[in-house]
Design a protein around this motif. Structure first.
Motif, short mmCIF file in Angstrom:
data_model
loop_
_atom_site.label_atom_id
_atom_site.label_comp_id
_atom_site.label_asym_id
_atom_site.label_seq_id
_atom_site.Cartn_x
_atom_site.Cartn_y
_atom_site.Cartn_z
N GLY A 169 50.97 47.96 40.89
CA GLY A 169 50.54 46.19 40.77
C GLY A 169 51.28 45.45 41.13
N PRO A 170 51.47 43.68 40.64
CA PRO A 170 51.91 42.72 41.44
C PRO A 170 53.12 42.25 40.88
CG PRO A 170 49.70 42.09 40.13
CD PRO A 170 50.40 43.30 39.61
N ASN A 171 53.89 41.83 41.04
CA ASN A 171 54.78 41.38 40.57
C ASN A 171 55.09 40.11 39.48
OD1 ASN A 171 57.15 39.45 40.83
ND2 ASN A 171 58.57 40.98 42.14
N LEU A 172 56.31 40.37 38.74
CA LEU A 172 55.79 39.77 37.43
C LEU A 172 56.25 38.71 37.02
CD1 LEU A 172 54.56 42.47 35.30
CD2 LEU A 172 53.20 41.30 36.32
N PHE A 173 57.86 38.60 38.44
CA PHE A 173 58.60 37.83 38.30
C PHE A 173 57.70 36.06 37.65
CE2 PHE A 173 60.95 33.57 39.50
CZ PHE A 173 61.90 34.22 38.36
N GLY A 174 57.50 34.97 36.65
CA GLY A 174 56.68 34.46 36.90
C GLY A 174 55.22 33.73 36.07
N ILE A 175 54.85 35.14 35.44
CA ILE A 175 54.19 35.20 35.37
C ILE A 175 53.21 34.27 34.26
CG2 ILE A 175 54.36 37.04 33.60
CD1 ILE A 175 51.29 36.80 35.62
N VAL A 176 53.56 33.94 33.05
CA VAL A 176 53.54 32.78 32.47
C VAL A 176 53.24 31.46 32.82
CG1 VAL A 176 53.78 31.72 30.25
CG2 VAL A 176 54.69 34.02 30.70
N GLY A 177 52.13 31.06 33.22
CA GLY A 177 51.62 29.82 33.84
C GLY A 177 51.44 29.69 35.25
N ARG A 178 51.23 31.05 35.65
CA ARG A 178 51.22 31.69 37.44
C ARG A 178 49.10 31.45 36.82
NH1 ARG A 178 54.17 36.39 39.99
NH2 ARG A 178 52.02 37.59 39.06
N ALA A 179 48.92 31.31 38.03
CA ALA A 179 47.14 31.62 38.38
C ALA A 179 46.96 32.37 38.54
CB ALA A 179 46.71 30.36 39.35
N ARG A 180 46.39 33.04 38.06
CA ARG A 180 45.51 34.98 37.97
C ARG A 180 45.19 35.09 39.10
NH1 ARG A 180 42.21 33.23 33.23
NH2 ARG A 180 43.43 34.29 31.49
N ALA A 181 45.71 36.23 39.62
CA ALA A 181 45.08 36.62 41.30
C ALA A 181 45.95 35.79 42.65
CB ALA A 181 43.36 36.86 41.10
N SER A 182 47.64 35.25 41.73
CA SER A 182 47.46 34.59 42.56
C SER A 182 48.83 34.81 43.50
CB SER A 182 47.58 33.15 42.08
OG SER A 182 48.95 33.88 41.53
N GLU A 183 49.21 36.69 43.70
CA GLU A 183 50.33 36.61 43.97
C GLU A 183 50.28 36.90 45.22
OE1 GLU A 183 54.66 37.71 44.51
OE2 GLU A 183 53.15 37.01 42.79
N ALA A 184 50.99 36.35 46.13
CA ALA A 184 50.56 36.95 47.55
C ALA A 184 51.11 38.57 48.09
CB ALA A 184 51.55 35.87 48.46
N GLY A 185 50.27 38.75 49.10
CA GLY A 185 50.25 39.80 49.67
C GLY A 185 49.76 41.27 48.06
N PHE A 186 48.87 40.95 47.40
CA PHE A 186 48.71 41.91 46.23
C PHE A 186 46.98 41.66 46.26
CE2 PHE A 186 47.40 43.72 42.19
CZ PHE A 186 47.66 44.87 42.88
N ASN A 187 46.18 43.01 46.47
CA ASN A 187 44.99 42.45 46.66
C ASN A 187 44.08 43.03 45.03
OD1 ASN A 187 42.49 42.99 47.29
ND2 ASN A 187 42.40 45.39 47.86
N TYR A 188 43.91 42.13 44.03
CA TYR A 188 43.21 42.51 43.47
C TYR A 188 42.21 42.82 43.16
CZ TYR A 188 47.33 39.33 41.96
OH TYR A 188 48.97 39.38 42.07
N SER A 189 41.83 43.00 41.66
CA SER A 189 40.01 43.48 42.03
C SER A 189 39.08 42.35 41.54
CB SER A 189 39.89 44.63 40.55
OG SER A 189 40.32 43.63 39.44
N ALA A 190 37.97 42.35 41.87
CA ALA A 190 37.06 41.71 41.90
C ALA A 190 36.74 40.93 40.37
CB ALA A 190 35.18 41.88 42.50
N ALA A 191 37.18 41.81 39.68
CA ALA A 191 36.90 41.14 38.37
C ALA A 191 37.93 40.00 38.18
CB ALA A 191 37.44 42.29 36.68
N MET A 192 39.49 40.53 38.53
CA MET A 192 40.70 39.96 38.43
C MET A 192 40.37 38.80 38.92
SD MET A 192 43.53 39.08 36.77
CE MET A 192 44.07 41.26 35.93
N LYS A 193 39.96 38.50 40.27
CA LYS A 193 40.14 37.40 40.54
C LYS A 193 38.91 36.09 40.38
CE LYS A 193 40.42 39.54 45.61
NZ LYS A 193 40.42 40.44 46.94
N ALA A 194 37.66 37.22 39.66
CA ALA A 194 36.39 36.21 39.05
C ALA A 194 37.32 35.73 38.06
CB ALA A 194 35.32 37.01 38.50
#
Length: 183
Positions: free
Chosen positions: A99-124
């Motif tokens: 899973g992606p790094n969770l530092f600064g997750i509150v207030g961060r855009a979803r599916a925005s952690e650089a270098g992580f391949n998010y699922s299509a549902a998370m991106k959508a």
């Protein structure tokens, strides 16, 4: 032993083999096993009420998250978040794992952690991770974002979930203010 005795013994062995062979062919013809349509076994899973709806919002918690956050403990949250550490990292600039790094997750855009391949549902899904959205997601990840690749079942206990959210909120250069119960 004469040849007559030897012939009787060999004839009995040959006859027995012939009877066993004919019995085997007959049994296979009568009791032929049908191959399964799909290989393997089906595992019956009880469907939850939150599934199937678009966006699949999780069932409402028994108490509002704003009220629970008033008594939440960052220390207890750090302890409870250790189960998340199997797939996520929490330090600033930490690497992505399953899973992606969770530092600064509150207030961060979803599916925005650089270098992580998010699922299509998370991106959508889009939007930012608010405290309320994190509460719904941590309660039931697959219920909040249907099709997410996150295999975690969720944290059903309200107070433990509030502790984890308070801990995740504290992991930022400038943590978000926690909402009050009189929202």
């Amino acid at each position: 032993m004469d040849s007559f005795e030897l012939n009787k013994i060999l004839g009995a062995i040959l006859g027995t083999c012939l009877v066993v062979l004919v019995t085997s062919f007959t049994a296979q013809a009568l009791f032929a096993a049908k191959p399964p349509e799909k290989p393997g076994f089906e595992i019956a899973v009880k469907e939850e009420a939150g599934h199937g709806a678009e966006g699949g919002a999780a069932a409402a918690p028994s108490e509002p998250i704003e009220k629970l956050l008033q008594t939440a403990s960052v220390e207890k949250g750090a302890s409870a978040a250790k189960k998340c550490g199997a797939c996520h990292t929490f330090e600033k600039g930490g690497p992505n794992r399953v899973g992606p790094n969770l530092f600064g997750i509150v207030g961060r855009a979803r599916a925005s952690e650089a270098g992580f391949n998010y699922s299509a549902a998370m991106k959508a899904k889009g939007g930012e991770w608010t405290i309320d959205d994190l509460n719904k997601f941590i309660t039931n990840p697959k219920g909040f974002i249907s099709g997410t690749a996150m295999g975690f079942a969720g944290i059903p206990k309200d107070s433990e979930r509030a502790d984890v959210i308070a801990y995740l909120n504290s992991l930022a250069d400038s943590p978000q203010p926690l909402p009050t119960a009189a929202k």
